[in-house]
Enzyme design. Sequence first.
Site, PDB file in Angstrom:
ATOM      1  N   ASN A 153       0.805  -1.217   0.000  1.00 50.42           N
ATOM      2  CA  ASN A 153       0.000   0.000   0.000  1.00 50.42           C
ATOM      3  C   ASN A 153       0.841   1.271   0.000  1.00 50.42           C
ATOM      4  O   ASN A 153       0.371   2.325   0.417  1.00 50.42           O
ATOM      5  CB  ASN A 153      -0.984   0.004   1.181  1.00 50.42           C
ATOM      6  CG  ASN A 153      -0.313  -0.281   2.515  1.00 50.42           C
ATOM      7  OD1 ASN A 153       0.886  -0.077   2.676  1.00 50.42           O
ATOM      8  ND2 ASN A 153      -1.087  -0.764   3.466  1.00 50.42           N
ATOM      9  N   ARG A 291       3.724   6.768  11.999  1.00 48.65           N
ATOM     10  CA  ARG A 291       3.226   6.287  13.278  1.00 48.65           C
ATOM     11  C   ARG A 291       3.148   7.468  14.240  1.00 48.65           C
ATOM     12  O   ARG A 291       4.062   8.288  14.309  1.00 48.65           O
ATOM     13  CB  ARG A 291       4.133   5.195  13.848  1.00 48.65           C
ATOM     14  CG  ARG A 291       4.034   3.852  13.111  1.00 48.65           C
ATOM     15  CD  ARG A 291       2.644   3.248  13.207  1.00 48.65           C
ATOM     16  NE  ARG A 291       2.536   1.959  12.526  1.00 48.65           N
ATOM     17  CZ  ARG A 291       2.106   1.793  11.288  1.00 48.65           C
ATOM     18  NH1 ARG A 291       1.760   2.859  10.575  1.00 48.65           N
ATOM     19  NH2 ARG A 291       2.014   0.579  10.768  1.00 48.65           N
ATOM     20  N   GLN A 320      -4.588   3.286  18.878  1.00 50.43           N
ATOM     21  CA  GLN A 320      -5.625   3.140  17.862  1.00 50.43           C
ATOM     22  C   GLN A 320      -6.559   2.003  18.261  1.00 50.43           C
ATOM     23  O   GLN A 320      -6.072   0.941  18.652  1.00 50.43           O
ATOM     24  CB  GLN A 320      -4.999   2.848  16.489  1.00 50.43           C
ATOM     25  CG  GLN A 320      -4.245   4.028  15.941  1.00 50.43           C
ATOM     26  CD  GLN A 320      -3.775   3.837  14.504  1.00 50.43           C
ATOM     27  OE1 GLN A 320      -3.244   4.749  13.910  1.00 50.43           O
ATOM     28  NE2 GLN A 320      -3.948   2.654  13.935  1.00 50.43           N
ATOM     29  N   HIS A 339      -7.283   5.792  10.628  1.00 53.42           N
ATOM     30  CA  HIS A 339      -6.156   5.212   9.886  1.00 53.42           C
ATOM     31  C   HIS A 339      -6.656   4.599   8.576  1.00 53.42           C
ATOM     32  O   HIS A 339      -7.031   3.433   8.506  1.00 53.42           O
ATOM     33  CB  HIS A 339      -5.476   4.139  10.740  1.00 53.42           C
ATOM     34  CG  HIS A 339      -4.118   3.763  10.253  1.00 53.42           C
ATOM     35  ND1 HIS A 339      -3.225   3.057  11.020  1.00 53.42           N
ATOM     36  CD2 HIS A 339      -3.477   3.998   9.081  1.00 53.42           C
ATOM     37  CE1 HIS A 339      -2.104   2.867  10.349  1.00 53.42           C
ATOM     38  NE2 HIS A 339      -2.253   3.419   9.162  1.00 53.42           N
TER      39      HIS A 339
END
Length: 385
Positions: A153, A291, A320, A339
């Site tokens: 990705n 991050r 998260q 996210h």
Amino acid sequence: MAMLRAAAKQAMTVVRTGAPQAVCAFSRTLHASPDSKKIVGVFYKANEYASLNPKFVGCAEAALGIRDWLESKGHQYIVTDDKEGPNCELEKHIHDMHVLITTPFHPVYVTAEKIKKAKNLQLLLTAGVGSDHIDLKAAANAGITVAEITGSNVVSVAEDELMRILILVRNFLPAHQQVINGDWNVAGIAHRAYDLEGKTVGTVGAGRIGKLLLQRLKPFNCNLLYHDRLAISPELEKETGAKFEEDLDAMLPKCDVIVINMPLTEKTRGLFDKERIGKLKKGVLIVNNARAAIMDTQAVADACSSGHIAGYSGDVWNPQPAPRDHPWRYMPNQAMTPHISGTTIDGQLRYADGVKDTLDKYFKGEEFPAQNYIVKEGKLASQYQ
């Protein structure tokens, strides 16, 4: 296509009868075996959105589209979104699972305690990129292999970073909010809207995503800087016009826009603390899809409130999912999202294919692509050392 057919199935959990076969100590190495394996996947639940797109394979309902394939080979595939607390669904399967598949978007925080419970665990597999939700040292000490789908990705994230840069530079979000609120105040937006052309953009990290971002920024006629352990190739430097900055603290004050593109390690955790943020150019814009723990959470919020950081955008949080009272939700001039950058439909299809290929190699006892290993034979990949 098998993956798309499987994606349409709305089945969350399959438990076959019969006790799982015992696994001896040395079986944590990836040895080919005909035995049935217990594979647990933890993904975000899509609910009413699950059936809207047959290619939406990254959710718990679609389970990466590999259920039919795994079951046809006699393996158990347990899929859930329930990962928190001592009575969650994940906890019921930790003691006898062989493989755990998780994602950066709905991460299982694989602690040393969880690893100690998982006596049969051989493979921790990240469907996507970034395995810092795993205690890598504990996994290495336990002889567990950790792998991810490197490159799956990176295009998705690089495109998202470019979008966020433009959103911040052009002061887009408050302008859009005016439309929603029925307002019309050009001055309220124009006083802090700029062109990207001529601005200095620095990426902290020039790996796969950082390189793609530099290439995508080239047409905007920016001054491009980058910091990393190693310089990129002379050919790519020439193509992009990017300049290598060996000293991070010398680069940062030059930047109008800073993009974070480094992994989270013990060396990078809290790298942008109050002191380092204070040395940035007043009015700097920051994009962070890497991050959140690379940043000092409160220091970022304070700098946004004071105006030292003129805008902050990203899709990564610590922890998260982000709690409702997370200070980044309420700081001014932020363009935060859940996210999402790496879980586009195209990205999902790539990391789903990668997971299937990795599992196929695991069942056959074959090597994974070298770049996909994060922990192998007790050793961490160089970027996490």
